[in-house]
Design a protein around this motif. Sequence first.
Motif, PDB file in Angstrom:
ATOM      1  N   ASN A  43       1.007  -0.922   0.197  1.00 50.28           N
ATOM      2  CA  ASN A  43      -0.190  -0.180  -0.036  1.00 50.28           C
ATOM      3  C   ASN A  43       0.670   1.491  -0.201  1.00 50.28           C
ATOM      4  N   PRO A  44       1.383   1.562  -0.988  1.00 51.98           N
ATOM      5  CA  PRO A  44       2.453   2.595  -1.278  1.00 51.98           C
ATOM      6  C   PRO A  44       1.822   4.341  -1.250  1.00 51.98           C
ATOM      7  N   PRO A  45       2.501   5.422  -0.437  1.00 52.36           N
ATOM      8  CA  PRO A  45       1.265   6.616   0.422  1.00 52.36           C
ATOM      9  C   PRO A  45       1.329   7.054  -1.548  1.00 52.36           C
ATOM     10  N   GLU A  46       0.245   8.115  -1.517  1.00 51.00           N
ATOM     11  CA  GLU A  46       0.491   8.994  -2.331  1.00 51.00           C
ATOM     12  C   GLU A  46       1.271   9.726  -2.935  1.00 51.00           C
ATOM     13  N   GLY A  47       1.281   9.070  -4.187  1.00 48.22           N
ATOM     14  CA  GLY A  47       2.421   9.601  -4.989  1.00 48.22           C
ATOM     15  C   GLY A  47       3.440   8.726  -5.465  1.00 48.22           C
ATOM     16  N   MET A  48       3.514   7.905  -4.986  1.00 48.62           N
ATOM     17  CA  MET A  48       4.768   7.325  -5.075  1.00 48.62           C
ATOM     18  C   MET A  48       4.075   6.071  -5.098  1.00 48.62           C
ATOM     19  N   THR A  49       5.172   4.706  -5.941  1.00 45.62           N
ATOM     20  CA  THR A  49       5.027   3.539  -6.264  1.00 45.62           C
ATOM     21  C   THR A  49       5.527   2.428  -5.759  1.00 45.62           C
ATOM     22  N   ARG A  50       4.765   1.408  -5.933  1.00 45.68           N
ATOM     23  CA  ARG A  50       5.961  -0.120  -5.406  1.00 45.68           C
ATOM     24  C   ARG A  50       7.274  -0.003  -5.995  1.00 45.68           C
ATOM     25  N   ASP A  51       7.886   0.421  -6.867  1.00 42.96           N
ATOM     26  CA  ASP A  51       9.366   0.128  -7.113  1.00 42.96           C
ATOM     27  C   ASP A  51       9.685   1.796  -7.029  1.00 42.96           C
ATOM     28  N   ASP A  52       9.255   2.581  -5.848  1.00 39.49           N
ATOM     29  CA  ASP A  52      10.294   2.979  -5.517  1.00 39.49           C
ATOM     30  C   ASP A  52      10.160   3.247  -4.396  1.00 39.49           C
ATOM     31  N   ILE A  53       9.418   2.588  -3.583  1.00 38.24           N
ATOM     32  CA  ILE A  53       9.830   1.752  -2.631  1.00 38.24           C
ATOM     33  C   ILE A  53      10.444   0.852  -2.283  1.00 38.24           C
ATOM     34  N   LYS A  54      10.918  -0.088  -3.844  1.00 41.55           N
ATOM     35  CA  LYS A  54      11.447  -1.659  -3.263  1.00 41.55           C
ATOM     36  C   LYS A  54      13.500  -0.931  -3.454  1.00 41.55           C
ATOM     37  N   HIS A  55      12.996   0.367  -4.003  1.00 37.12           N
ATOM     38  CA  HIS A  55      14.964   1.149  -4.767  1.00 37.12           C
ATOM     39  C   HIS A  55      15.345   1.609  -3.134  1.00 37.12           C
ATOM     40  N   MET A  56      14.329   2.148  -2.536  1.00 41.23           N
ATOM     41  CA  MET A  56      14.707   2.735  -1.785  1.00 41.23           C
ATOM     42  C   MET A  56      15.443   2.426  -0.457  1.00 41.23           C
ATOM     43  N   SER A  57      16.769   3.232  -0.186  1.00 36.43           N
ATOM     44  CA  SER A  57      17.944   2.934   1.261  1.00 36.43           C
ATOM     45  C   SER A  57      16.926   3.129   2.392  1.00 36.43           C
ATOM     46  N   ASP A  58      17.483   2.017   3.462  1.00 30.48           N
ATOM     47  CA  ASP A  58      16.623   1.562   4.772  1.00 30.48           C
ATOM     48  C   ASP A  58      16.357   2.707   5.234  1.00 30.48           C
ATOM     49  N   ASP A  59      17.864   3.331   5.270  1.00 32.28           N
ATOM     50  CA  ASP A  59      18.004   4.963   6.002  1.00 32.28           C
ATOM     51  C   ASP A  59      16.488   5.772   5.614  1.00 32.28           C
ATOM     52  N   ASP A  60      15.907   5.541   3.793  1.00 32.79           N
ATOM     53  CA  ASP A  60      15.161   6.548   3.314  1.00 32.79           C
ATOM     54  C   ASP A  60      13.743   5.847   3.551  1.00 32.79           C
ATOM     55  N   LEU A  61      13.361   4.724   3.574  1.00 33.65           N
ATOM     56  CA  LEU A  61      12.659   4.102   3.865  1.00 33.65           C
ATOM     57  C   LEU A  61      12.094   4.318   5.613  1.00 33.65           C
ATOM     58  N   LEU A  62      13.086   4.733   6.474  1.00 34.15           N
ATOM     59  CA  LEU A  62      12.147   4.671   8.115  1.00 34.15           C
ATOM     60  C   LEU A  62      11.872   6.242   8.336  1.00 34.15           C
ATOM     61  N   ASP A  63      12.971   7.598   7.092  1.00 35.98           N
ATOM     62  CA  ASP A  63      12.698   8.480   7.274  1.00 35.98           C
ATOM     63  C   ASP A  63      11.401   8.996   6.634  1.00 35.98           C
TER      64      ASP A  63
END
Length: 59
Positions: free
Chosen positions: A16-36
């Motif tokens: 369930n990606p946040p508005e304005g993001m895609t599954r691929d955006d989430i998949k390729h995020m660094s761990d730090d970016d994901l936590l932020d």
Amino acid sequence: MDKQSTEELRKMYMQNPPEGMTRDDIKHMSDDDLLDMDYFLHEDDDLDDEFGAEGFYIF
């Protein structure tokens, strides 16, 4: 936060990606970016109790 918890967050946001993001955006995020991202999406969650059910009042 440990690696397992970060991967659980990643799976949750990929389903369930946040508005304005895609599954691929989430998949390729660094761990730090994901936590932020998770922090900023939920930083105001604890404020709901302080202001009551109707919201913030200005007198």
